[in-house]
Scaffold this active site. Sequence first.
Site, PDB file in Angstrom:
ATOM      1  CG  ASP A  47      -3.107  -9.415   8.844  1.00 30.08           C
ATOM      2  OD1 ASP A  47      -2.297 -10.136   9.471  1.00 30.08           O
ATOM      3  OD2 ASP A  47      -2.797  -8.331   8.321  1.00 30.08           O
ATOM      4  NE  ARG A  83      -6.371  -7.710  -3.797  1.00 32.17           N
ATOM      5  CZ  ARG A  83      -5.833  -8.884  -3.501  1.00 32.17           C
ATOM      6  NH1 ARG A  83      -6.583  -9.972  -3.522  1.00 32.17           N
ATOM      7  NH2 ARG A  83      -4.575  -8.978  -3.159  1.00 32.17           N
ATOM      8  CG  ASP A  87      -4.895  -5.188  -2.806  1.00 29.79           C
ATOM      9  OD1 ASP A  87      -5.033  -5.119  -4.046  1.00 29.79           O
ATOM     10  OD2 ASP A  87      -3.967  -5.825  -2.262  1.00 29.79           O
ATOM     11  CB  SER A 104       2.699  -7.609   2.976  1.00 33.83           C
ATOM     12  OG  SER A 104       1.507  -7.587   2.231  1.00 33.83           O
TER      13      SER A 104
HETATM   14  N1  ARG Z   1       1.421  -3.502  -5.121  1.00 31.11           N
HETATM   15  C1  ARG Z   1       0.659  -4.523  -5.764  1.00 31.11           C
HETATM   16  C2  ARG Z   1      -0.640  -3.971  -6.302  1.00 31.11           C
HETATM   17  O1  ARG Z   1      -1.037  -2.921  -5.893  1.00 31.11           O
HETATM   18  C3  ARG Z   1       0.422  -5.733  -4.872  1.00 31.11           C
HETATM   19  C4  ARG Z   1      -0.481  -5.523  -3.684  1.00 31.11           C
HETATM   20  C5  ARG Z   1      -0.741  -6.741  -2.845  1.00 31.11           C
HETATM   21  N2  ARG Z   1       0.474  -7.403  -2.457  1.00 31.11           N
HETATM   22  C6  ARG Z   1       0.888  -7.597  -1.211  1.00 31.11           C
HETATM   23  N3  ARG Z   1       2.054  -8.179  -1.053  1.00 31.11           N
HETATM   24  N4  ARG Z   1       0.204  -7.218  -0.186  1.00 31.11           N
HETATM   25  O2  ARG Z   1      -1.301  -4.564  -7.138  1.00 31.11           O
END
Ligand code: ARG
Length: 403
Positions: free
Chosen positions: A16, A96, A125, A179
């Site tokens: 990505d 993050r 995110d 993911s």
């Molecule tokens: N749902 C989780 C959060 O909002 C994880 C997000 C990232 N995980 C992922 N597999 N893309 O903190």
Amino acid sequence: MTKIEKIVLSYSGGLDTSIILKWLQETYGCEVVTFTADLGQGEELEPARAKAEMSGIKDIRIVDLREEFVSDFVFPMLRANALYEGQYLLGSSIARPLIAKHLVGIAQEVGADAIAHGATGKGNDQVRFELAVNALDPSLKVIAPWRQWNIRSRTQLLEYAEKHHIPVPGDKRGEAPFSIDANLLHTSTEGKILENPAEVAPDYVYQRTVDPLDAPDAPEIITIGFEGGDPVSLNGTAMTPAALLSELNGLGGRHGIGRLDLVENRFIGMKSRGIYETPGGTILLAAHRGIESITLDRAAAHLKDEIMPRYAELIYNGFWFAPEREMLQALIDQSQAFVSGEVTLRLYKGSASVISRTSPWSLYSADLVTFEESPVAYDHHDAEGFIRLNGLRLKSWAARNGR
Ligand code: ARG
């Protein structure tokens, strides 16, 4: 389109962000600096450098943030016993703001006017990255390619890669991959069959924990030392924050600890289903509650528990660098001054159970609580009056109801 001079891209080196890198170069025709953070995701980072070089990137930043991640983000959050919606240990949420902090730092250093990230337009995110950037440098622009380009699906993404000779990893061809987001605190897996919450997650989804059914038949006993609310040692050996967490991940993973299959409410307004594995974090939460149980005053402990859901929600929603999170943090941190001592736990087939705790600052008084004769001044008649006064209003209430 606004003119951009220089961009700092949060770059994993994966498919990505490799496509995003190409797209940024084509779309903005400006210099891109790549930033790759080592958060203990357990992936080789040198391939990211090689790929960035191949794309003609001159300024490539690969930074080991493991210690900063655990000491300045994970541990402060652990002091609060933070859980989102009662269960999620916030492993992605807490990473993050750290990444954003470094994106901003690099942007300021190299004179970039924008940062870019590879978070999609449906997730939490993107919110977390951008709110953090807003709070740290309001002058910076944010580019979120997933919300801007006209690639609308995984298939179109692969076509774009093909067209631009971007190598597509074997498992990413054909069937779309899960993911996955991993760091020292957790592995989060979403997408594909997991999108149906009625479907049981197959065992191959799990990356760093064994099925508790397959965990060793012999329990393992460990002791964690705490100092001022933070874990500092394992079995008597002092360890840095990242080393300690990583050691506990190994132990927890082997005993099948910290698996969570969760349907959660995203900030953006939809429900999502994911599989989390947080072996070390799960052990630390149990241990921290164990040491707090003997060192915190009742009212202090209960106040912490009242604000915890609010604090966790702030982190989940991306408000790490907001005044209200910092205010709550100050309250939590102040409560931790005497949270020092040792907690012993038994790791066994998916569970981490506290089996003993000691502290030089313990508030626990065996003399006070004992069923035996007590040397401490405690007048049983006080309890009688205490109950009589507390029962007074219940008697009035019950009498009225019976009328
Ligand atoms: N749902 C989780 C959060 O909002 C994880 C997000 C990232 N995980 C992922 N597999 N893309 O903190």
